[in-house]
Motif scaffolding. Sequence first.
Motif, mmCIF file in Angstrom:
data_model
loop_
_atom_site.group_PDB
_atom_site.id
_atom_site.type_symbol
_atom_site.label_atom_id
_atom_site.label_comp_id
_atom_site.label_asym_id
_atom_site.label_seq_id
_atom_site.Cartn_x
_atom_site.Cartn_y
_atom_site.Cartn_z
ATOM 1 N N GLU A 1 0.823 -1.199 0.000
ATOM 2 C CA GLU A 1 0.000 0.000 0.000
ATOM 3 C C GLU A 1 0.863 1.257 0.000
ATOM 4 O O GLU A 1 1.240 1.769 1.029
ATOM 5 N N ARG A 2 1.135 1.729 -1.211
ATOM 6 C CA ARG A 2 1.814 3.013 -1.313
ATOM 7 C C ARG A 2 0.725 4.080 -1.261
ATOM 8 O O ARG A 2 0.398 4.571 -0.201
ATOM 9 N N ASN A 3 0.152 4.440 -2.397
ATOM 10 C CA ASN A 3 -1.066 5.247 -2.431
ATOM 11 C C ASN A 3 -2.116 4.324 -3.027
ATOM 12 O O ASN A 3 -2.409 4.365 -4.217
ATOM 13 N N ASN A 4 -2.652 3.453 -2.183
ATOM 14 C CA ASN A 4 -3.373 2.282 -2.665
ATOM 15 C C ASN A 4 -4.782 2.616 -3.147
ATOM 16 O O ASN A 4 -5.777 2.218 -2.546
ATOM 17 N N CYS A 5 -4.879 3.373 -4.211
ATOM 18 C CA CYS A 5 -6.171 3.714 -4.779
ATOM 19 C C CYS A 5 -6.007 3.886 -6.283
ATOM 20 O O CYS A 5 -5.339 4.826 -6.712
ATOM 21 N N PRO A 6 -6.544 3.005 -7.093
ATOM 22 C CA PRO A 6 -7.300 1.832 -6.676
ATOM 23 C C PRO A 6 -6.404 0.732 -6.104
ATOM 24 O O PRO A 6 -5.204 0.724 -6.331
ATOM 25 N N VAL A 7 -7.034 -0.189 -5.368
ATOM 26 C CA VAL A 7 -6.315 -1.311 -4.798
ATOM 27 C C VAL A 7 -5.966 -2.283 -5.920
ATOM 28 O O VAL A 7 -6.786 -2.563 -6.794
ATOM 29 N N VAL A 8 -4.756 -2.817 -5.897
ATOM 30 C CA VAL A 8 -4.336 -3.819 -6.866
ATOM 31 C C VAL A 8 -4.284 -5.168 -6.159
ATOM 32 O O VAL A 8 -3.593 -5.327 -5.150
ATOM 33 N N VAL A 9 -5.049 -6.126 -6.683
ATOM 34 C CA VAL A 9 -5.152 -7.445 -6.080
ATOM 35 C C VAL A 9 -4.647 -8.482 -7.067
ATOM 36 O O VAL A 9 -4.983 -8.426 -8.256
ATOM 37 N N THR A 10 -3.850 -9.426 -6.597
ATOM 38 C CA THR A 10 -3.412 -10.533 -7.446
ATOM 39 C C THR A 10 -4.006 -11.824 -6.901
ATOM 40 O O THR A 10 -4.094 -12.018 -5.679
ATOM 41 N N ALA A 11 -4.441 -12.693 -7.799
ATOM 42 C CA ALA A 11 -5.007 -13.989 -7.425
ATOM 43 C C ALA A 11 -4.354 -15.065 -8.275
ATOM 44 O O ALA A 11 -4.258 -14.927 -9.498
ATOM 45 N N THR A 12 -3.898 -16.118 -7.635
ATOM 46 C CA THR A 12 -3.257 -17.223 -8.340
ATOM 47 C C THR A 12 -3.858 -18.542 -7.871
ATOM 48 O O THR A 12 -4.427 -18.635 -6.776
ATOM 49 N N GLY A 13 -3.725 -19.573 -8.722
ATOM 50 C CA GLY A 13 -4.132 -20.914 -8.327
ATOM 51 C C GLY A 13 -5.568 -21.268 -8.617
ATOM 52 O O GLY A 13 -6.051 -22.314 -8.159
ATOM 53 N N VAL A 14 -6.304 -20.442 -9.384
ATOM 54 C CA VAL A 14 -7.670 -20.762 -9.786
ATOM 55 C C VAL A 14 -7.826 -20.468 -11.273
ATOM 56 O O VAL A 14 -7.158 -19.583 -11.813
ATOM 57 N N PRO A 15 -8.721 -21.209 -11.962
ATOM 58 C CA PRO A 15 -8.896 -20.983 -13.400
ATOM 59 C C PRO A 15 -9.496 -19.634 -13.740
ATOM 60 O O PRO A 15 -9.263 -19.103 -14.820
ATOM 61 N N ARG A 16 -10.288 -19.053 -12.797
ATOM 62 C CA ARG A 16 -10.954 -17.796 -13.118
ATOM 63 C C ARG A 16 -11.294 -17.040 -11.841
ATOM 64 O O ARG A 16 -11.516 -17.656 -10.789
ATOM 65 N N VAL A 17 -11.324 -15.724 -11.913
ATOM 66 C CA VAL A 17 -11.827 -14.894 -10.826
ATOM 67 C C VAL A 17 -13.272 -14.523 -11.157
ATOM 68 O O VAL A 17 -13.549 -13.896 -12.183
ATOM 69 N N ALA A 18 -14.201 -14.934 -10.289
ATOM 70 C CA ALA A 18 -15.620 -14.694 -10.542
ATOM 71 C C ALA A 18 -16.093 -13.354 -9.996
ATOM 72 O O ALA A 18 -16.979 -12.721 -10.575
ATOM 73 N N ASP A 19 -15.518 -12.902 -8.886
ATOM 74 C CA ASP A 19 -16.001 -11.661 -8.287
ATOM 75 C C ASP A 19 -14.982 -11.158 -7.277
ATOM 76 O O ASP A 19 -14.180 -11.927 -6.735
ATOM 77 N N VAL A 20 -15.008 -9.850 -7.041
ATOM 78 C CA VAL A 20 -14.205 -9.218 -5.991
ATOM 79 C C VAL A 20 -15.125 -8.280 -5.221
ATOM 80 O O VAL A 20 -15.866 -7.501 -5.823
ATOM 81 N N GLN A 21 -15.092 -8.365 -3.898
ATOM 82 C CA GLN A 21 -15.918 -7.506 -3.071
ATOM 83 C C GLN A 21 -15.076 -6.826 -2.003
ATOM 84 O O GLN A 21 -14.026 -7.322 -1.607
ATOM 85 N N THR A 22 -15.566 -5.667 -1.549
ATOM 86 C CA THR A 22 -15.066 -5.094 -0.307
ATOM 87 C C THR A 22 -16.144 -5.336 0.743
ATOM 88 O O THR A 22 -17.334 -5.134 0.485
ATOM 89 N N ARG A 23 -15.721 -5.792 1.911
ATOM 90 C CA ARG A 23 -16.657 -6.054 3.003
ATOM 91 C C ARG A 23 -16.185 -5.321 4.249
ATOM 92 O O ARG A 23 -15.020 -5.394 4.622
ATOM 93 N N TYR A 24 -17.119 -4.622 4.882
ATOM 94 C CA TYR A 24 -16.817 -3.830 6.058
ATOM 95 C C TYR A 24 -17.672 -4.304 7.224
ATOM 96 O O TYR A 24 -18.867 -4.593 7.057
ATOM 97 N N VAL A 25 -17.069 -4.386 8.392
ATOM 98 C CA VAL A 25 -17.823 -4.591 9.621
ATOM 99 C C VAL A 25 -17.972 -3.228 10.278
ATOM 100 O O VAL A 25 -16.978 -2.552 10.585
ATOM 101 N N VAL A 26 -19.225 -2.805 10.459
ATOM 102 C CA VAL A 26 -19.536 -1.479 10.994
ATOM 103 C C VAL A 26 -20.227 -1.652 12.337
ATOM 104 O O VAL A 26 -21.135 -2.482 12.480
ATOM 105 N N ALA A 27 -19.793 -0.865 13.341
ATOM 106 C CA ALA A 27 -20.392 -0.913 14.671
ATOM 107 C C ALA A 27 -21.152 0.371 14.962
ATOM 108 O O ALA A 27 -20.693 1.467 14.616
#
Length: 270
Positions: A135-161
């Motif tokens: 995370e330098r100036n991490n916007c947009p976030v760069v994500v790498t995924a390995t070991g699967v034939p395809r990436v079906a979806d990417v989500q951001t999930r937040y826990v809010v109190a």
Amino acid sequence: MRRALPLIALVLAACEVPLDPIAESDLSFALSGYLDASADTQWVRVERVDPVAGVERAAPLDVTVTLAAEGGEPVVLAQVVRTFVTGPAHLFWTDAPIAPGTAYRLRVAGADGTRAETRVAVPDTAAFEVRVEPERNNCPVVVTATGVPRVADVQTRYVVADPLGREREVRFTHLLALRRTPDGFRALVHSGDDTSRLALDRGHQVVSAELVVAGAEADWPETVGLTIEQALVFDGAVEGGGGFVGGVVTRRVPFTPVISFGRSCMSGRL
């Protein structure tokens, strides 16, 4: 305990329009949803495509839905009818475990003799890895995924109190760009406006933030932009029906949300 409603089922409900009862079709049912080897509860949506006289749309379907690993004993899924803004949806669920690297048969049997079934292949998780680039100036976030034939979806999930400490999970689907690489996939995720989308009231705070990446087999289709009518008859190898049910595994990695202003965050490159 984590219970996940099917992405496809909810997306389809969000863009639903009335079906044309006069349109000719030899399909009986439409299936949508996915099996997630990383979740403790599985949900799929089943809808009738052929019109049935005298049956209210909100009434439970007179069908039996079963799920079985190929060569294994079938499990009967329970039915629940949930009403969304666009109308009722017939959802079927089970807490039977789903194993990575396994193929399943999902079968629908109507009391009137109609049938539909599909094969659902769940990818292996042995080599599935997800990494957020430093995370330098991490916007947009760069994500790498390995070991699967395809990436079906990417989500951001937040826990809010809230001020009383009660927590809830909020999720957004994010995929600004996706590119296949020699090792796997690189994805851009724009999360810069998530804070404003959360619409936090006074005293509410973000407890944690995660990126969730769903890996799938190569047969995962491109359904973005389809209307409900198009998705219901989507050629996803459902015998006697339409739609698609896929298999996924998910990986969750923590990340630091970035608040951005202007358009610069949207212009990242892979």
